[in-house]
Design an enzyme around this catalytic site. Sequence first.
Site, mmCIF file in Angstrom:
data_model
loop_
_atom_site.group_PDB
_atom_site.id
_atom_site.type_symbol
_atom_site.label_atom_id
_atom_site.label_comp_id
_atom_site.label_asym_id
_atom_site.label_seq_id
_atom_site.Cartn_x
_atom_site.Cartn_y
_atom_site.Cartn_z
ATOM 1 N N SER A 124 0.820 -1.360 0.076
ATOM 2 C CA SER A 124 0.576 0.076 0.236
ATOM 3 C C SER A 124 0.394 1.440 -0.129
ATOM 4 O O SER A 124 2.044 0.914 -0.034
ATOM 5 C CB SER A 124 -1.237 -0.027 0.756
ATOM 6 O OG SER A 124 -0.004 0.027 2.100
ATOM 7 N N LYS A 125 0.591 2.519 -0.231
ATOM 8 C CA LYS A 125 1.011 3.431 -0.085
ATOM 9 C C LYS A 125 2.184 3.942 1.610
ATOM 10 O O LYS A 125 2.885 4.247 1.044
ATOM 11 C CB LYS A 125 0.193 4.675 -0.125
ATOM 12 C CG LYS A 125 -0.453 5.021 -0.971
ATOM 13 C CD LYS A 125 -0.231 6.285 -1.761
ATOM 14 C CE LYS A 125 -0.534 6.544 -3.476
ATOM 15 N NZ LYS A 125 -1.536 6.237 -3.670
ATOM 16 N N ARG A 126 1.705 3.404 2.308
ATOM 17 C CA ARG A 126 2.186 3.539 3.325
ATOM 18 C C ARG A 126 3.113 2.144 3.726
ATOM 19 O O ARG A 126 4.480 2.719 4.079
ATOM 20 C CB ARG A 126 0.622 2.708 4.219
ATOM 21 C CG ARG A 126 1.326 3.201 6.113
ATOM 22 C CD ARG A 126 0.417 3.352 6.543
ATOM 23 N NE ARG A 126 0.076 2.238 7.689
ATOM 24 C CZ ARG A 126 0.155 1.791 9.201
ATOM 25 N NH1 ARG A 126 1.094 2.874 9.199
ATOM 26 N NH2 ARG A 126 0.621 0.646 8.905
ATOM 27 N N PHE A 127 3.573 1.402 2.314
ATOM 28 C CA PHE A 127 4.353 0.520 2.626
ATOM 29 C C PHE A 127 5.085 0.252 1.639
ATOM 30 O O PHE A 127 3.640 -0.939 0.594
ATOM 31 C CB PHE A 127 3.559 -0.801 3.921
ATOM 32 C CG PHE A 127 3.879 -0.966 5.082
ATOM 33 C CD1 PHE A 127 4.857 -0.516 6.065
ATOM 34 C CD2 PHE A 127 2.303 -1.292 5.399
ATOM 35 C CE1 PHE A 127 4.452 -0.225 8.051
ATOM 36 C CE2 PHE A 127 2.147 -1.462 6.899
ATOM 37 C CZ PHE A 127 3.169 -1.050 7.661
#
Length: 421
Positions: free
Chosen positions: A199-202
Site C-alpha cells: 500500500s502507499k504506507r508500505f
Amino acid sequence: MVRVRFAPSPTGSLHIGSVRTALFNWLYARAQSGKFILRIEDTDKKRSSDVHLEEIISSLKWLGLDWDGEPYFQSKRSELYLSCADKLIQKGLAHKDGEAVIFKVPAERVKIYDLIHGEIEVDNALIGELVLIKSDRSPAYNFACVVDDIEMKISHVIRGDDHISNTNKQVALYTALDAKPPKFAHIPLILGPDKAPLSKRFGAVSISEYKEKGYLPQAMVNYLSLLGWSPGNDREFMDTQEIIKKFSLKRVNKRGAEFNEDKLRWLNGEHIRKLDLDGFIKAVTPFIKGDHDAGWLRKVAELYRGRVKTLVEFREELDVFTSEDVHYREDAVEKFLKKGNVLGILRLAKERMEKIKDFTVENIEIELRDLLKELGLKGADLIHPLRVAVTGKSVSAGIFEVLALLGKEKTIKRLEQVIKK
Ligand code: GLU
C-alpha cells in the site's frame, strides 16, 4: 527459444511490484539466453502519458534491465488487433455490436498450466461475453495481450498473481485464434509487513523514489530478486551475474513475498561496501550539494563508505562536516554534555588543540591522549562528549579522523559554541 515480455501500461508510476515482474522476466531471459521484449500497453489514450513512459524507460535503464530490439507500442498496432477481430467475426466466434467487437466465451472448462502453481482448472461457463474491441475501436487488454503474445512468439508469460483471473479468458482466445498458449508463471504478490498487498504506507512507491533515497541499482536488483525467489542455502548478497546464473522459475514461491525495507537497507549497505572508492564517489556525487576539494572528499568517503546504508546517509554525514550550524541531537546532548565536569574537560581539549600546528590525525591523537593522562581520565570520558560537541551526534567514524577532516578552525569554533552555551 525463450521469449518473454514486460508489458507495462504507462498510466501511473512504475511501482516495486511491476519492477519485480520486469526483473523476473529479464532474469529468466538472460538465464536462458532468450529474448526480453518491452511492450508498452498504451491503448488507453486518456490514461497513458509520456511522463510515465519516460519513467518506465529510465527506471529500466537505471536498473540495467536492457530489452532486446525496439520497444513495441500497442497504440501503433491497432490494424493488427482489428484484423484479428475480423477473423474471429468471419469464423463466427465474435460479433459486432455497433463499433465494438464481442467474443462469446465458450462455456467449457479450461486448463492453465502454470509453472509455479501447477495445473489450474477454471470453468469459463460464467464469463459469457468478452469485449475484444471497444466502441472507440481500441482493443481491450485481454485481446491485445493475446494477439501480441502470439505475434511476438512469447514462450513464457511471467506476471503477477493478480492476472490469474485473466488467464482463463486469454486461454479461450488462444484457442479461438488457433494458437497454442504460452507457458504461464504467475508470481506471488508482494505483501507489506502488515501482510496486506503493498500500500502507499508500505513500499508501494515508485522505483524512482528508491533511487532518490540513495539505493544502488544493483542492490535493488538483488533485493527484488529475493521477493518470491531464492537461490537456496540462505544465499542473499549477490551481484547481478550470480543472480542470473542461479535464477530459475522452479525456485519461485507460491506464497506472497514480504517487502521489508530494513533488509533492503542492509543489502544496500553491503553493495555500497563492495564498491571501490572511485565507484563510491561516482555513485554518491549526484547526491552531494556544493563543491568540495576532491582530496578532502575522498578522505570523507574513505572514512564513511563502510558505515552508511544509503547514499543519502552519506550526504547527511557530509553535511555534518560542511554545514555552518551543528544539529544537536537532544538525547546525545543529555547523555554526554550535561555531566559533571564535561565542559571543563572540553575547554582543556580545545586549548590543547589550539596549540597543534599541523592538524593531522596523529598529532590530534597524541595531544589528546596526553591530556587524558594528565587528568587521569579514560578515553571515553573525553571522546564521547567531544564527538557530540563537534558533530551533534553520539555516533561517528573515529573521532581523531573526524576532527582532522573537520579542520582546526571548525573544530575550535564548534567547541567554543558548546562551551559558551
Ligand atoms: N499491461 C498489463 C499490466 O500492466 C500487462 C499484464 C500482462 O503481463 O499480461 O498489468
